[in-house]
Design a protein around this motif. Structure first.
Motif, PDB file in Angstrom:
ATOM      1  N   TRP A 168       0.838  -1.209   0.000  1.00 53.95           N
ATOM      2  CA  TRP A 168       0.000   0.000   0.000  1.00 53.95           C
ATOM      3  C   TRP A 168       0.872   1.258   0.000  1.00 53.95           C
ATOM      4  O   TRP A 168       0.591   2.231  -0.709  1.00 53.95           O
ATOM      5  CB  TRP A 168      -0.898  -0.033   1.235  1.00 53.95           C
ATOM      6  N   ALA A 169       1.956   1.243   0.777  1.00 57.71           N
ATOM      7  CA  ALA A 169       2.847   2.407   0.832  1.00 57.71           C
ATOM      8  C   ALA A 169       3.521   2.661  -0.507  1.00 57.71           C
ATOM      9  O   ALA A 169       3.789   3.807  -0.882  1.00 57.71           O
ATOM     10  CB  ALA A 169       3.903   2.198   1.922  1.00 57.71           C
ATOM     11  N   SER A 170       3.806   1.586  -1.245  1.00 59.11           N
ATOM     12  CA  SER A 170       4.443   1.754  -2.555  1.00 59.11           C
ATOM     13  C   SER A 170       3.438   2.137  -3.639  1.00 59.11           C
ATOM     14  O   SER A 170       3.810   2.671  -4.683  1.00 59.11           O
ATOM     15  CB  SER A 170       5.165   0.461  -2.953  1.00 59.11           C
ATOM     16  N   SER A 171       2.149   1.851  -3.388  1.00 61.20           N
ATOM     17  CA  SER A 171       1.083   2.250  -4.328  1.00 61.20           C
ATOM     18  C   SER A 171      -0.032   2.895  -3.523  1.00 61.20           C
ATOM     19  O   SER A 171      -1.091   2.299  -3.293  1.00 61.20           O
ATOM     20  CB  SER A 171       0.552   1.023  -5.089  1.00 61.20           C
ATOM     21  N   PRO A 172       0.177   4.127  -3.047  1.00 63.98           N
ATOM     22  CA  PRO A 172      -0.756   4.762  -2.101  1.00 63.98           C
ATOM     23  C   PRO A 172      -2.112   5.071  -2.719  1.00 63.98           C
ATOM     24  O   PRO A 172      -2.298   5.069  -3.938  1.00 63.98           O
ATOM     25  CB  PRO A 172      -0.026   6.042  -1.705  1.00 63.98           C
ATOM     26  N   THR A 173      -3.058   5.361  -1.819  1.00 65.96           N
ATOM     27  CA  THR A 173      -4.411   5.718  -2.231  1.00 65.96           C
ATOM     28  C   THR A 173      -4.441   7.176  -2.719  1.00 65.96           C
ATOM     29  O   THR A 173      -3.890   8.065  -2.076  1.00 65.96           O
ATOM     30  CB  THR A 173      -5.385   5.553  -1.053  1.00 65.96           C
ATOM     31  N   LEU A 174      -5.077   7.402  -3.854  1.00 64.38           N
ATOM     32  CA  LEU A 174      -5.236   8.760  -4.388  1.00 64.38           C
ATOM     33  C   LEU A 174      -6.548   9.340  -3.867  1.00 64.38           C
ATOM     34  O   LEU A 174      -7.637   8.823  -4.162  1.00 64.38           O
ATOM     35  CB  LEU A 174      -5.237   8.722  -5.917  1.00 64.38           C
ATOM     36  N   PHE A 175      -6.432  10.400  -3.044  1.00 63.25           N
ATOM     37  CA  PHE A 175      -7.605  11.102  -2.540  1.00 63.25           C
ATOM     38  C   PHE A 175      -7.844  12.348  -3.395  1.00 63.25           C
ATOM     39  O   PHE A 175      -6.935  13.173  -3.567  1.00 63.25           O
ATOM     40  CB  PHE A 175      -7.393  11.523  -1.080  1.00 63.25           C
ATOM     41  N   MET A 176      -9.054  12.470  -3.896  1.00 65.54           N
ATOM     42  CA  MET A 176      -9.423  13.653  -4.679  1.00 65.54           C
ATOM     43  C   MET A 176     -10.683  14.258  -4.068  1.00 65.54           C
ATOM     44  O   MET A 176     -11.761  13.657  -4.113  1.00 65.54           O
ATOM     45  CB  MET A 176      -9.645  13.281  -6.143  1.00 65.54           C
ATOM     46  N   VAL A 177     -10.496  15.435  -3.475  1.00 69.25           N
ATOM     47  CA  VAL A 177     -11.616  16.137  -2.827  1.00 69.25           C
ATOM     48  C   VAL A 177     -12.031  17.309  -3.732  1.00 69.25           C
ATOM     49  O   VAL A 177     -11.190  18.059  -4.215  1.00 69.25           O
ATOM     50  CB  VAL A 177     -11.212  16.654  -1.437  1.00 69.25           C
ATOM     51  N   GLY A 178     -13.320  17.433  -3.955  1.00 68.00           N
ATOM     52  CA  GLY A 178     -13.825  18.515  -4.788  1.00 68.00           C
ATOM     53  C   GLY A 178     -14.186  18.063  -6.169  1.00 68.00           C
ATOM     54  O   GLY A 178     -14.161  18.838  -7.127  1.00 68.00           O
ATOM     55  N   CYS A 179     -14.503  16.789  -6.291  1.00 69.92           N
ATOM     56  CA  CYS A 179     -14.903  16.263  -7.598  1.00 69.92           C
ATOM     57  C   CYS A 179     -16.188  15.460  -7.424  1.00 69.92           C
ATOM     58  O   CYS A 179     -16.650  15.222  -6.310  1.00 69.92           O
ATOM     59  CB  CYS A 179     -13.800  15.413  -8.213  1.00 69.92           C
ATOM     60  N   THR A 180     -16.714  15.030  -8.510  1.00 66.50           N
ATOM     61  CA  THR A 180     -17.969  14.285  -8.468  1.00 66.50           C
ATOM     62  C   THR A 180     -17.694  12.829  -8.082  1.00 66.50           C
ATOM     63  O   THR A 180     -16.947  12.132  -8.782  1.00 66.50           O
ATOM     64  CB  THR A 180     -18.666  14.328  -9.832  1.00 66.50           C
ATOM     65  N   PRO A 181     -18.246  12.346  -6.984  1.00 64.03           N
ATOM     66  CA  PRO A 181     -18.024  10.957  -6.579  1.00 64.03           C
ATOM     67  C   PRO A 181     -18.582   9.978  -7.606  1.00 64.03           C
ATOM     68  O   PRO A 181     -19.507  10.307  -8.358  1.00 64.03           O
ATOM     69  CB  PRO A 181     -18.778  10.844  -5.250  1.00 64.03           C
TER      70      PRO A 181
ATOM     71  N   SER B 231     -11.762  23.956  -0.227  1.00 61.57           N
ATOM     72  CA  SER B 231     -11.246  23.939  -1.597  1.00 61.57           C
ATOM     73  C   SER B 231     -10.939  22.518  -2.022  1.00 61.57           C
ATOM     74  O   SER B 231     -10.907  21.589  -1.221  1.00 61.57           O
ATOM     75  CB  SER B 231      -9.982  24.800  -1.668  1.00 61.57           C
ATOM     76  N   SER B 232     -10.697  22.367  -3.291  1.00 61.84           N
ATOM     77  CA  SER B 232     -10.361  21.054  -3.831  1.00 61.84           C
ATOM     78  C   SER B 232      -8.980  20.628  -3.343  1.00 61.84           C
ATOM     79  O   SER B 232      -8.117  21.447  -3.036  1.00 61.84           O
ATOM     80  CB  SER B 232     -10.402  21.095  -5.355  1.00 61.84           C
ATOM     81  N   GLU B 233      -8.803  19.305  -3.309  1.00 62.53           N
ATOM     82  CA  GLU B 233      -7.524  18.768  -2.835  1.00 62.53           C
ATOM     83  C   GLU B 233      -7.242  17.456  -3.537  1.00 62.53           C
ATOM     84  O   GLU B 233      -8.140  16.638  -3.768  1.00 62.53           O
ATOM     85  CB  GLU B 233      -7.570  18.547  -1.320  1.00 62.53           C
ATOM     86  N   VAL B 234      -5.986  17.252  -3.895  1.00 55.47           N
ATOM     87  CA  VAL B 234      -5.535  15.983  -4.461  1.00 55.47           C
ATOM     88  C   VAL B 234      -4.310  15.539  -3.664  1.00 55.47           C
ATOM     89  O   VAL B 234      -3.352  16.309  -3.524  1.00 55.47           O
ATOM     90  CB  VAL B 234      -5.180  16.100  -5.956  1.00 55.47           C
ATOM     91  N   ALA B 235      -4.350  14.347  -3.125  1.00 57.06           N
ATOM     92  CA  ALA B 235      -3.219  13.889  -2.301  1.00 57.06           C
ATOM     93  C   ALA B 235      -3.130  12.373  -2.318  1.00 57.06           C
ATOM     94  O   ALA B 235      -4.146  11.669  -2.482  1.00 57.06           O
ATOM     95  CB  ALA B 235      -3.371  14.387  -0.864  1.00 57.06           C
ATOM     96  N   TYR B 236      -1.919  11.859  -2.185  1.00 59.72           N
ATOM     97  CA  TYR B 236      -1.677  10.426  -2.018  1.00 59.72           C
ATOM     98  C   TYR B 236      -1.518  10.131  -0.522  1.00 59.72           C
ATOM     99  O   TYR B 236      -0.784  10.834   0.180  1.00 59.72           O
ATOM    100  CB  TYR B 236      -0.420   9.986  -2.756  1.00 59.72           C
ATOM    101  N   LYS B 237      -2.198   9.110  -0.037  1.00 61.84           N
ATOM    102  CA  LYS B 237      -2.112   8.760   1.369  1.00 61.84           C
ATOM    103  C   LYS B 237      -1.939   7.248   1.534  1.00 61.84           C
ATOM    104  O   LYS B 237      -2.511   6.462   0.775  1.00 61.84           O
ATOM    105  CB  LYS B 237      -3.353   9.227   2.116  1.00 61.84           C
ATOM    106  N   ALA B 238      -1.132   6.866   2.533  1.00 69.57           N
ATOM    107  CA  ALA B 238      -0.845   5.448   2.795  1.00 69.57           C
ATOM    108  C   ALA B 238      -0.535   5.294   4.279  1.00 69.57           C
ATOM    109  O   ALA B 238      -0.202   6.270   4.960  1.00 69.57           O
ATOM    110  CB  ALA B 238       0.331   4.962   1.950  1.00 69.57           C
ATOM    111  N   PRO B 239      -0.640   4.082   4.812  1.00 72.54           N
ATOM    112  CA  PRO B 239      -0.336   3.879   6.227  1.00 72.54           C
ATOM    113  C   PRO B 239       1.140   4.123   6.525  1.00 72.54           C
ATOM    114  O   PRO B 239       2.009   3.899   5.680  1.00 72.54           O
ATOM    115  CB  PRO B 239      -0.713   2.406   6.464  1.00 72.54           C
ATOM    116  N   VAL B 240       1.419   4.582   7.739  1.00 69.55           N
ATOM    117  CA  VAL B 240       2.792   4.769   8.204  1.00 69.55           C
ATOM    118  C   VAL B 240       3.257   3.449   8.829  1.00 69.55           C
ATOM    119  O   VAL B 240       2.581   2.900   9.705  1.00 69.55           O
ATOM    120  CB  VAL B 240       2.879   5.909   9.238  1.00 69.55           C
ATOM    121  N   ILE B 241       4.389   2.953   8.382  1.00 70.74           N
ATOM    122  CA  ILE B 241       4.893   1.657   8.851  1.00 70.74           C
ATOM    123  C   ILE B 241       5.993   1.879   9.881  1.00 70.74           C
ATOM    124  O   ILE B 241       7.022   2.493   9.588  1.00 70.74           O
ATOM    125  CB  ILE B 241       5.434   0.821   7.679  1.00 70.74           C
ATOM    126  N   ASP B 242       5.764   1.363  11.089  1.00 71.83           N
ATOM    127  CA  ASP B 242       6.761   1.452  12.154  1.00 71.83           C
ATOM    128  C   ASP B 242       7.527   0.141  12.188  1.00 71.83           C
ATOM    129  O   ASP B 242       7.141  -0.820  12.860  1.00 71.83           O
ATOM    130  CB  ASP B 242       6.065   1.718  13.491  1.00 71.83           C
TER     131      ASP B 242
END
Length: 463
Positions: free
Chosen positions: A241-254, A282-293
């Protein structure tokens, strides 16, 4: 037949289920058990997690086989001895003629493993008329059930023969039945020529506290193995998951389904989540993934393995440096002499306790043993564990200091007989002499070639 059906139902008790888990884990059939364990201890099922791979590692087997197994230094054997320790050669020879050597080794290897894994098991004796041999089968919680009387003596034994066939022993009868699920059908019924239920119960180190005949099955080791399997599977998933993170897109049509409702959100590797913007955001585009300890993971794995191994007297060191490919269990100090000695005493005690049963079985074949003669199992001498390299260093030092010979080394370490050791030493000497001659010849040839080259060079200079 109702009594037989009740006996069959008794074989599905809680200890039987625990024993099956332990055996499956030990034998490497871990995938289904691990998958079920993960599903029961996770917020989402495995099939709902994209790219989730179940990882397994047979820690159970490595710890069990590193924890004082009795027969690693040789093969056991039945021996008839009197109270002074003198071997009755004739009775011993007669006993071992009735039991195939390979069968005996297989049985004792099974007893060694199952008593360590389950706390107890049994040896069920029988007779093969075609081969005129005594048969011995290993039974335990997972494939048998035993009824005892008020004096804790075995009254009835039922064991599984195949998927739907069962063998039932009483002191008078041997019965085989088939469970068709709708009824129990009698297949055969014979007199029990032994006159006793021919089973000897073996314990790992202590008899059952609640009376028996089997000990309660402990699943702490296999549960730890399952927990570690889940940890490693989760880690592998989070690394992916960390190597292929989730793409979050806020401000678009679900994304909507066919009924016009927003589709359920799904996280994980390579996932995309589209959200409508809240009022004022406002709109936002970000990649998010779990933090691995990684450090916490390593410590958790190490502590869990150490705790499980310590219970079996196994000191471990865990290498978690390559986290994406799992981990390895490195056993540093194994088969401690103390554990093996304790288990050997328990083994001998079990054989000694059931002398009446053993003597009754062998008496049917004309082997009559008096009250002053007992059947014992000779167990190979226990030895302290040592590293192979350390062994070589110790013996090299002994031989160099004149405190031992090469013959001693070949007998003690390589398990050769004196004659085999002598032959091996002569072979080593011959090979060493041959190598010396070859080296000397090579040196002589090099000298001659150098002299020839020098002479050629001198002739060239004079010219």
């Amino acid at each position: 037949m109702e009594y037989y059906r009740k006996l069959i139902s008794k074989m599905s008790n809680s200890n039987a289920k625990k024993a099956k888990q332990n055996i499956d884990m030990y034998d490497g059939r871990q995938y289904d058990i691990t998958a079920d364990f993960i599903n029961r201890h996770s917020d989402k099922r495995i099939d709902q997690k994209k790219q989730y791979i179940v990882r397994t590692d047979n820690i159970t087997k490595r710890i069990i086989e590193s924890s004082g197994m009795l027969f690693i230094n040789g093969s056991p054997a039945f021996v008839a001895k009197d109270k002074s320790g003198q071997v009755d050669e004739n009775a011993t020879a007669a006993i071992n003629q009735l039991i195939d050597y390979d069968v005996l080794q297989s049985v004792f290897a099974g007893v060694d493993t199952y008593t360590r894994l389950l706390g107890s098991c049994g040896m069920l004796f029988g007779y093969d008329p075609e081969a005129n041999k005594i048969t011995i089968d290993v039974i335990h919680h997972a494939n048998s059930y035993i009824v005892v009387d008020t004096k804790n003596r075995i009254e009835t034994l039922i064991r599984l023969l195949s998927d739907d066939r069962y063998e039932i022993w009483t002191k008078d009868k041997r019965i085989v039945v088939k469970d068709t699920k709708t009824e129990v059908v009698l297949e055969s019924q014979d007199d029990n020529t032994f006159g006793v239920v021919p089973v000897v119960i073996m314990y790992d180190s202590t008899p059952p506290l609640y009376g028996g005949p089997y000990c309660e099955v402990d699943t702490e080791l296999t549960n730890t193995n399952l927990a570690i399997n889940k940890m490693v599977s989760d880690l592998q998933y989070n690394v992916t998951w960390a190597s292929s993170p989730t793409l979050f897109m806020v401000g678009c049509t679900p994304t909507l389904d066919s009924s016009g409702r927003q589709k359920p959100l799904s996280t994980g590797p390579e996932s995309v989540i589209m959200l409508a913007a809240d009022s004022g955001n406002s709109s936002e585009v970000a990649y998010k993934a779990p933090v691995i300890d990684i450090e916490s993971f390593n410590n958790n794995i190490r502590d869990n393995i150490k705790s499980a191994a310590d219970k079996y007297g196994v000191r471990t060191d865990v290498d978690t440096s390559n986290i994406t490919s799992g981990f390895s269990l490195i056993v540093r100090e194994i088969r401690t002499l103390e554990i093996r000695t304790k288990r050997q005493r328990a083994f001998e005690s079990c054989i000694g306790r059931d002398q009446k049963i053993l003597k009754t079985i062998f008496s049917l074949f004309g082997i009559t043993l008096g009250d002053d003669v007992n059947i014992v199992v000779e167990i190979p001498k226990s030895e302290l564990p040592v590293d192979d390299m350390a062994v070589e260093q110790v013996w090299t030092e002994r031989i160099n200091q004149g405190r031992a010979t090469v013959i001693d080394y070949l007998i003690e370490v390589k398990r050769l007989t004196p004659a085999e050791a002598e032959n091996k030493l002569n072979q080593i000497r011959e090979e060493k002499l041959t190598n010396m001659i070859m080296v000397q010849n090579n040196i002589q040839n090099n000298i001659q070639n150098n002299q020839s080259n020098t002479g050629d060079n001198n002739d060239t200079v004079q010219q």
